[in-house]
Design a protein around this motif. Sequence first.
Motif, mmCIF file in Angstrom:
data_model
loop_
_atom_site.group_PDB
_atom_site.id
_atom_site.type_symbol
_atom_site.label_atom_id
_atom_site.label_comp_id
_atom_site.label_asym_id
_atom_site.label_seq_id
_atom_site.Cartn_x
_atom_site.Cartn_y
_atom_site.Cartn_z
ATOM 1 N N GLN A 51 0.821 -1.202 0.000
ATOM 2 C CA GLN A 51 0.000 0.000 0.000
ATOM 3 C C GLN A 51 0.862 1.262 0.000
ATOM 4 N N ARG A 76 2.064 1.725 -3.492
ATOM 5 C CA ARG A 76 1.002 2.224 -4.357
ATOM 6 C C ARG A 76 0.756 3.719 -4.118
ATOM 7 N N LEU A 77 0.709 4.112 -2.855
ATOM 8 C CA LEU A 77 0.425 5.513 -2.541
ATOM 9 C C LEU A 77 1.591 6.419 -2.903
ATOM 10 N N SER A 78 2.814 5.906 -2.801
ATOM 11 C CA SER A 78 3.984 6.752 -3.060
ATOM 12 C C SER A 78 4.176 7.047 -4.539
ATOM 13 N N LYS A 111 1.911 8.296 -6.311
ATOM 14 C CA LYS A 111 1.075 9.442 -6.633
ATOM 15 C C LYS A 111 1.805 10.740 -6.343
ATOM 16 N N VAL A 135 3.043 13.412 -2.559
ATOM 17 C CA VAL A 135 3.370 12.692 -1.338
ATOM 18 C C VAL A 135 4.761 13.095 -0.887
ATOM 19 N N ASP A 190 -6.660 16.258 -1.331
ATOM 20 C CA ASP A 190 -6.148 14.984 -1.845
ATOM 21 C C ASP A 190 -4.814 14.633 -1.206
ATOM 22 N N LEU A 230 -3.835 11.369 1.173
ATOM 23 C CA LEU A 230 -2.697 10.482 0.920
ATOM 24 C C LEU A 230 -1.806 10.390 2.150
ATOM 25 N N GLN A 284 -3.414 8.127 4.793
ATOM 26 C CA GLN A 284 -3.300 6.713 4.478
ATOM 27 C C GLN A 284 -1.880 6.197 4.690
ATOM 28 N N LEU A 285 -0.900 7.022 4.307
ATOM 29 C CA LEU A 285 0.492 6.643 4.580
ATOM 30 C C LEU A 285 0.731 6.490 6.078
ATOM 31 N N HIS A 288 -0.562 3.039 7.304
ATOM 32 C CA HIS A 288 0.242 1.893 6.894
ATOM 33 C C HIS A 288 1.626 1.916 7.549
#
Length: 721
Positions: free
Chosen positions: A555, A558-560, A562, A565, A660, A664, A667-668, A671
């Motif tokens: 995860q 995946r997020l990084s 974008k 971040v 947004d 992000l 969520q980071l 995790h």
Amino acid sequence: MILSLLSLHVKGPEYFDNRVAALAVAVCSFMVALPESTHLMTKRIAFGQLVIVYVSTVIHGAQRGVVMHPIPVASSTALGAIASVLAMLLPYPRLAYYETRQFYRLYTENAAERLNCTLEAITASDNSTALGFSNQAKSLSIVGAKLRRRIRSNLDGMQWERPQTRFCNPRSIDLEEKLQDLETPIRGMDIALSSCTSFPVSVIDEKLRGVLLNCRGKFSQKLDQKARCFAPFDAKTTAESKKEIFNRNLTIADKDLPTSFFLYCVQLLLDDLLLAKKTEHIVEKTQKTRMIREFVTSFMPSKHNLVFAFKCSLSLGLAMLFGLTYNKENGYWSGLTIAISFVTGRQPTFSAANARGQGTAMGSIYGVICCFIFKRFGDLRFLSLLPWVVFSSFLRHSRMYGQAGGISAVIGALLILGRKHYGPPTEFAVARIAEATIGLICFILVEILSQPSRAPTLAKSELSKSLRTLQDCVGSIPTTIPSQRDIPSSSSQALREGQHRLKARVCRLEEFTAEAKLEPNFWFRPFHSGCYTKMLESLSTMVDLLIFVAYSMEQVTRLSQKDGVCRVDFQDRVKDNIELFKNRIGIRLKCLEAIIRMKSIRKLVNDLKIKNLPCDVESGEYANAEAYTTLSGNDEVDGITGSFLQLLEELANKTQFNKDEEMLKDQLLLHYSCMGFCINRLMRETLKIESEVKELVIWENGSIEVNFKEIYCKISTLCSR
């Protein structure tokens, strides 16, 4: 039957004596046991048929033709198969599909109760209340494990009843993955709960307590729908609770890792996320590889199957030879006793043989007593089998006798009560017990010859391999965020594959440990079951934690990818923490693996003297003495965890510019907090394993003090020279 017909036609029934019959049974048993694809039950039936045909040929010889020897055996087998089908259908059908649905429903009810207990425990107002709910959750988890085993045991039957699912929709009855995805977050909640030191938990306020307790009904409703239709629950009904838990989790992620991880697992359950699911290209590749491997191995017997065929052949051949030599008329029972009890894997040989012997004796004595009671009413004595079958079902599930003893007890009574015109029951019972003993002795001798390694030795070897696999898993934890083109071959997939290998190792270690507990020690040092049980608990916990590490890293990757971040500075510092963790744990696990592989401290010292190497570490002649480092204990674990918490706090306080980017970041944060908790528990479980290994070394060597640094330096110096 085909094999027996061919051998009787080639040799002729009149030429069959004890030796020829034993040789024929040995050869035919080897051919029956060799195919990899044949079901074990089919092989057992074939073994029993071969024994009956060849013993009957020795007794009756040329009095019957070639065909007349196998025909009664085949007819009896067909009648037995019909009786088995009728027993499954009456008084009501007990098909595997419906039994699996029933057990799945019981498991979901069990899971709902466990969730309620863990939620009550985490929100408890005092330690005693939390301990009570926690203990209740542990007892429910034991019941849940038994239900999962019952479900797995019925999966083959489901495929037999519904073979079209293998080709049309192979994943429609794949309950393994569903059970795993439901069980893993619950076990994660148990791990988080065990990490809480005192209650009430300071970061859980009244509002969060209300949200968690409100989740109980929603979880029960969700699991109830899963049980009824094998379908996932509509996530819309839990969206509100998920949002509240998500927001609360953000506020405590950098303050209390255990509680944050608990809420993380709750959110995973609400989202119905598939933690253990592999990517599609990996699944497709694995399925293709498996199909090709199965096609090739269907023509080439494996080494494991060759050993199994050799065991069956030699055991049945010797049992037939000695059984016919002792008593020709009752020579059936020496071979039949072991023909129906072969297993492809390892089993506690002495314990299984002892259970079969005792079960045979108990069943035979019961049959003799019932024959005496129903002497005048011989046609009614079969009624006495009914209470004995009920009693034997309890024996099958008992720890003392198990399946082997229970089945032997039923067969022992059935053979006494179900036969006519064979003489006094007492004489037959004694003769059969003697023949069964001959067969069991042959079985034990062949097992010892084919598998000379004792279960404690194999358990110790498997423990060393498990630590090596764990070391590889820790080493494969990614520390850098891969670029976009590297995502399909992400190192998190290597971690998942390593976790699967570790799980298989731990399962084998559990099997060897269970076998070692049951087997007698004889003149060997007693097996230290306490140490192995505690190390198994730690290894099982680490297996579960590695799933969360792999998922959280996927995860984060995946997020990084974008935009917006926070990247370089924060990720570099996270990398430093993970690298420090990997180095410390890797060295520790390497040391423990080497020490477990060591036979004894005395032999190590003798080997050093033979090679003229120094035995004193303080002499300064060990080049690797300075490089050796260990975990200093909980203080160092707290130090690494504290550094991680500081990074999480900085990330939480980092100012973003739009909604947004803020999402992000949140969520980071979730995790990374999951990763921080897992790293903390992995280090603490390593310390527990180290403590148990030290106790095990003291137990095996009789030493008062054990210095791991000194032992490891000696081992590495000896290996390097």
